[in-house]
Design a protein around this motif. Structure first.
Motif, PDB file in Angstrom:
ATOM      1  N   ARG A  99       0.854  -1.181   0.000  1.00  0.00           N
ATOM      2  CA  ARG A  99       0.000   0.000   0.000  1.00  0.00           C
ATOM      3  C   ARG A  99       0.890   1.230   0.000  1.00  0.00           C
ATOM      4  O   ARG A  99       1.927   1.269   0.674  1.00  0.00           O
ATOM      5  CB  ARG A  99      -0.933   0.014   1.215  1.00  0.00           C
ATOM      6  N   GLY A 100       0.467   2.267  -0.729  1.00  0.00           N
ATOM      7  CA  GLY A 100       1.301   3.442  -0.902  1.00  0.00           C
ATOM      8  C   GLY A 100       1.675   4.119   0.397  1.00  0.00           C
ATOM      9  O   GLY A 100       2.808   4.582   0.576  1.00  0.00           O
ATOM     10  N   ALA A 101       0.725   4.183   1.330  1.00  0.00           N
ATOM     11  CA  ALA A 101       0.958   4.921   2.569  1.00  0.00           C
ATOM     12  C   ALA A 101       1.856   4.191   3.550  1.00  0.00           C
ATOM     13  O   ALA A 101       2.113   4.693   4.650  1.00  0.00           O
ATOM     14  CB  ALA A 101      -0.376   5.262   3.232  1.00  0.00           C
ATOM     15  N   LEU A 102       2.378   3.020   3.182  1.00  0.00           N
ATOM     16  CA  LEU A 102       3.418   2.395   4.002  1.00  0.00           C
ATOM     17  C   LEU A 102       4.700   3.220   3.979  1.00  0.00           C
ATOM     18  O   LEU A 102       5.559   3.078   4.846  1.00  0.00           O
ATOM     19  CB  LEU A 102       3.716   0.976   3.496  1.00  0.00           C
ATOM     20  N   ILE A 103       4.828   4.088   2.975  1.00  0.00           N
ATOM     21  CA  ILE A 103       6.024   4.920   2.816  1.00  0.00           C
ATOM     22  C   ILE A 103       5.640   6.391   2.916  1.00  0.00           C
ATOM     23  O   ILE A 103       4.645   6.826   2.327  1.00  0.00           O
ATOM     24  CB  ILE A 103       6.700   4.663   1.454  1.00  0.00           C
ATOM     25  N   ASP A 104       6.425   7.158   3.636  1.00  0.00           N
ATOM     26  CA  ASP A 104       6.302   8.614   3.648  1.00  0.00           C
ATOM     27  C   ASP A 104       6.867   9.102   2.315  1.00  0.00           C
ATOM     28  O   ASP A 104       8.085   9.124   2.116  1.00  0.00           O
ATOM     29  CB  ASP A 104       7.078   9.186   4.836  1.00  0.00           C
ATOM     30  N   THR A 105       5.996   9.496   1.408  1.00  0.00           N
ATOM     31  CA  THR A 105       6.419   9.788   0.032  1.00  0.00           C
ATOM     32  C   THR A 105       7.384  10.969  -0.025  1.00  0.00           C
ATOM     33  O   THR A 105       8.356  10.946  -0.783  1.00  0.00           O
ATOM     34  CB  THR A 105       5.197  10.073  -0.845  1.00  0.00           C
ATOM     35  N   GLU A 106       7.132  12.010   0.758  1.00  0.00           N
ATOM     36  CA  GLU A 106       8.039  13.168   0.748  1.00  0.00           C
ATOM     37  C   GLU A 106       9.436  12.772   1.185  1.00  0.00           C
ATOM     38  O   GLU A 106      10.433  13.210   0.600  1.00  0.00           O
ATOM     39  CB  GLU A 106       7.483  14.281   1.643  1.00  0.00           C
ATOM     40  N   ALA A 107       9.512  11.933   2.215  1.00  0.00           N
ATOM     41  CA  ALA A 107      10.814  11.470   2.689  1.00  0.00           C
ATOM     42  C   ALA A 107      11.493  10.604   1.633  1.00  0.00           C
ATOM     43  O   ALA A 107      12.714  10.675   1.439  1.00  0.00           O
ATOM     44  CB  ALA A 107      10.650  10.693   3.990  1.00  0.00           C
ATOM     45  N   LEU A 108      10.713   9.775   0.936  1.00  0.00           N
ATOM     46  CA  LEU A 108      11.269   8.922  -0.116  1.00  0.00           C
ATOM     47  C   LEU A 108      11.828   9.771  -1.250  1.00  0.00           C
ATOM     48  O   LEU A 108      12.955   9.532  -1.725  1.00  0.00           O
ATOM     49  CB  LEU A 108      10.190   7.982  -0.640  1.00  0.00           C
ATOM     50  N   VAL A 109      11.060  10.761  -1.695  1.00  0.00           N
ATOM     51  CA  VAL A 109      11.517  11.626  -2.785  1.00  0.00           C
ATOM     52  C   VAL A 109      12.813  12.322  -2.402  1.00  0.00           C
ATOM     53  O   VAL A 109      13.772  12.378  -3.190  1.00  0.00           O
ATOM     54  CB  VAL A 109      10.423  12.651  -3.157  1.00  0.00           C
ATOM     55  N   SER A 110      12.886  12.834  -1.189  1.00  0.00           N
ATOM     56  CA  SER A 110      14.101  13.517  -0.727  1.00  0.00           C
ATOM     57  C   SER A 110      15.304  12.582  -0.754  1.00  0.00           C
ATOM     58  O   SER A 110      16.394  12.968  -1.191  1.00  0.00           O
ATOM     59  CB  SER A 110      13.897  14.067   0.685  1.00  0.00           C
ATOM     60  N   ALA A 111      15.109  11.343  -0.281  1.00  0.00           N
ATOM     61  CA  ALA A 111      16.210  10.378  -0.224  1.00  0.00           C
ATOM     62  C   ALA A 111      16.654   9.969  -1.623  1.00  0.00           C
ATOM     63  O   ALA A 111      17.853   9.734  -1.856  1.00  0.00           O
ATOM     64  CB  ALA A 111      15.779   9.152   0.580  1.00  0.00           C
ATOM     65  N   LEU A 112      15.732   9.888  -2.547  1.00  0.00           N
ATOM     66  CA  LEU A 112      16.085   9.542  -3.927  1.00  0.00           C
ATOM     67  C   LEU A 112      16.805  10.699  -4.616  1.00  0.00           C
ATOM     68  O   LEU A 112      17.795  10.505  -5.326  1.00  0.00           O
ATOM     69  CB  LEU A 112      14.825   9.163  -4.709  1.00  0.00           C
ATOM     70  N   GLU A 113      16.324  11.901  -4.400  1.00  0.00           N
ATOM     71  CA  GLU A 113      16.933  13.075  -5.031  1.00  0.00           C
ATOM     72  C   GLU A 113      18.345  13.323  -4.511  1.00  0.00           C
ATOM     73  O   GLU A 113      19.232  13.747  -5.264  1.00  0.00           O
ATOM     74  CB  GLU A 113      16.061  14.306  -4.796  1.00  0.00           C
ATOM     75  N   SER A 114      18.563  13.046  -3.243  1.00  0.00           N
ATOM     76  CA  SER A 114      19.884  13.278  -2.652  1.00  0.00           C
ATOM     77  C   SER A 114      20.872  12.163  -2.953  1.00  0.00           C
ATOM     78  O   SER A 114      22.073  12.320  -2.716  1.00  0.00           O
ATOM     79  CB  SER A 114      19.748  13.424  -1.134  1.00  0.00           C
ATOM     80  N   GLY A 115      20.374  11.034  -3.459  1.00  0.00           N
ATOM     81  CA  GLY A 115      21.247   9.885  -3.693  1.00  0.00           C
ATOM     82  C   GLY A 115      21.374   8.988  -2.486  1.00  0.00           C
ATOM     83  O   GLY A 115      22.113   7.988  -2.515  1.00  0.00           O
ATOM     84  N   ARG A 116      20.666   9.329  -1.413  1.00  0.00           N
ATOM     85  CA  ARG A 116      20.708   8.490  -0.204  1.00  0.00           C
ATOM     86  C   ARG A 116      20.207   7.086  -0.516  1.00  0.00           C
ATOM     87  O   ARG A 116      20.757   6.091  -0.056  1.00  0.00           O
ATOM     88  CB  ARG A 116      19.835   9.147   0.883  1.00  0.00           C
ATOM     89  N   LEU A 117      19.132   7.001  -1.316  1.00  0.00           N
ATOM     90  CA  LEU A 117      18.634   5.718  -1.824  1.00  0.00           C
ATOM     91  C   LEU A 117      18.989   5.589  -3.295  1.00  0.00           C
ATOM     92  O   LEU A 117      19.046   6.578  -4.035  1.00  0.00           O
ATOM     93  CB  LEU A 117      17.121   5.624  -1.639  1.00  0.00           C
ATOM     94  N   GLY A 118      19.177   4.343  -3.713  1.00  0.00           N
ATOM     95  CA  GLY A 118      19.603   4.108  -5.082  1.00  0.00           C
ATOM     96  C   GLY A 118      18.474   3.996  -6.082  1.00  0.00           C
ATOM     97  O   GLY A 118      18.710   4.102  -7.294  1.00  0.00           O
TER      98      GLY A 118
END
Length: 337
Positions: free
Chosen positions: A246-265
């Motif tokens: 389910r989508g709301a298992l993830i904080d989407t704003e936090a995910l986007v930030s981590a992806l944009e910064s390269g924290r997540l691959g």
């Protein structure tokens, strides 16, 4: 009370009186299956493609049981209207029921039940997403589409060299674990009720050690934003996230930030927070209001699919069969909690 059913249709079930079941939010493929299967049980289905609402609750008059889809949230006003129309049981054609206020439904005399369907549908799709993520398939396919056939800038990785963390090991999570074992990777798991052939660890340990995390937990108040900013910060640098739950298992704003910064691959998401009203619709000629979804789709290392992991011929047939079965079992007093 929410009663979870895992019934299967059996050919020897008989019912003394014909039943009328109203089916809401029914697409053409589901409608064809309802029309095929319902007569076998003496059921007369009243079928509409409209989601259930206060305005169309009267369609259920004469039906003690109804079947509803999962694509649209059901308002409490609709539940109240259904209760007044004589509905006492609602079968949602989904495993999750986060689109229904189950406690309110119970307060107006409606029992809510879910259905089971082939876990292989979602498990297969999850493995496909994993493989596409570790091989950076989105960039490869996009380049090939414009006739750029050079080797991708990002070298792929092999699953056998990775540690994969599986959060939630119900029927689908366990099916994912079974598939992963064939690839030879290290499998970590986290669940309150361990039962899959995996190494169970705490959630913190799973996040810290996994190269890839896949989510298969139900959405409840306890699991809302299970992967929030703090937990994403615990993950390995460059880790990948897969979500077919389910989508709301993830904080989407936090995910986007981590992806944009390269924290997540990277990420492979079949479900996205705020997908309601967007997924399952043709948005080619109208604006998509979700800025986070648009940003995720812009990122070269994010795969988005429109909540389609469950959608196979086998699983759809299971869903329709078990929705009918659960309604009939409830009416005959043989449901199981």
């Amino acid at each position: 009370m929410f009663r979870q059913h895992h019934a299967a249709l059996t050919g020897d079930m008989t019912y003394s009186e014909p039943s009328c079941i109203t089916v809401y939010g029914c697409g053409p493929d589901e409608a064809a299956l309802f029309r095929e299967l319902a007569p076998r049980f003496g059921v007369t289905p009243v079928i509409t493609d409209a989601p259930v609402s206060e305005a169309n609750a009267d369609l259920a008059s004469g039906s003690r049981s109804i079947s509803v889809g999962h694509k649209t949230s059901i308002a409490n006003s609709a539940l109240l209207a259904l209760g007044r129309a004589g509905v006492t049981y609602m079968s949602t054609r989904s495993i999750g029921c986060n689109h229904i206020d189950v406690e309110y439904a119970d307060s107006v005399g409606i029992t809510v039940g879910n259905v089971s369907y082939s876990p292989d549908s979602v498990a297969d799709f999850t493995l496909m997403q994993m493989l596409m993520a570790v091989r950076d398939a989105k960039s490869i396919v996009r380049s090939a589409d414009v006739h750029d056939y050079r080797l991708n800038e990002v070298r792929g990785r092999e699953l056998r060299d990775l540690t994969v963390g599986v959060i939630g090991t119900g029927r689908i999570g366990t099916a994912v674990v079974d598939r992963l074992r064939g690839f030879g990777c290290r499998i970590l798991a986290h669940d309150n009720h361990p039962k899959a052939p995996a190494e169970y660890v705490s959630l913190d340990e799973l996040l810290q050690q996994s190269d890839m995390v896949t989510l298969h937990a139900p959405l409840t108040p306890d699991t809302y934003h299970l992967l929030d900013r703090q937990r994403i910060e615990q993950m390995k640098q460059g880790a990948l996230v897969v979500n077919t739950g389910r989508g709301a298992l993830i904080d989407t704003e936090a995910l986007v930030s981590a992806l944009e910064s390269g924290r997540l691959g990277g990420a492979a998401l079949d479900v996205v927070e705020g997908e309601e009203g967007i997924f399952y619709a043709d948005c080619r000629r109208r604006p998509v209001e979700s800025k986070s979804l648009l940003r995720l789709q812009e990122l070269p290392n994010v795969l988005i699919s429109p909540h389609t992991a469950y959608y196979t011929d086998h699983a759809l047939r299971d869903t329709v069969e078990n929705s009918l079965t659960n309604c009939l079992k409830f009416e005959n007093g043989s449901q199981h909690g």
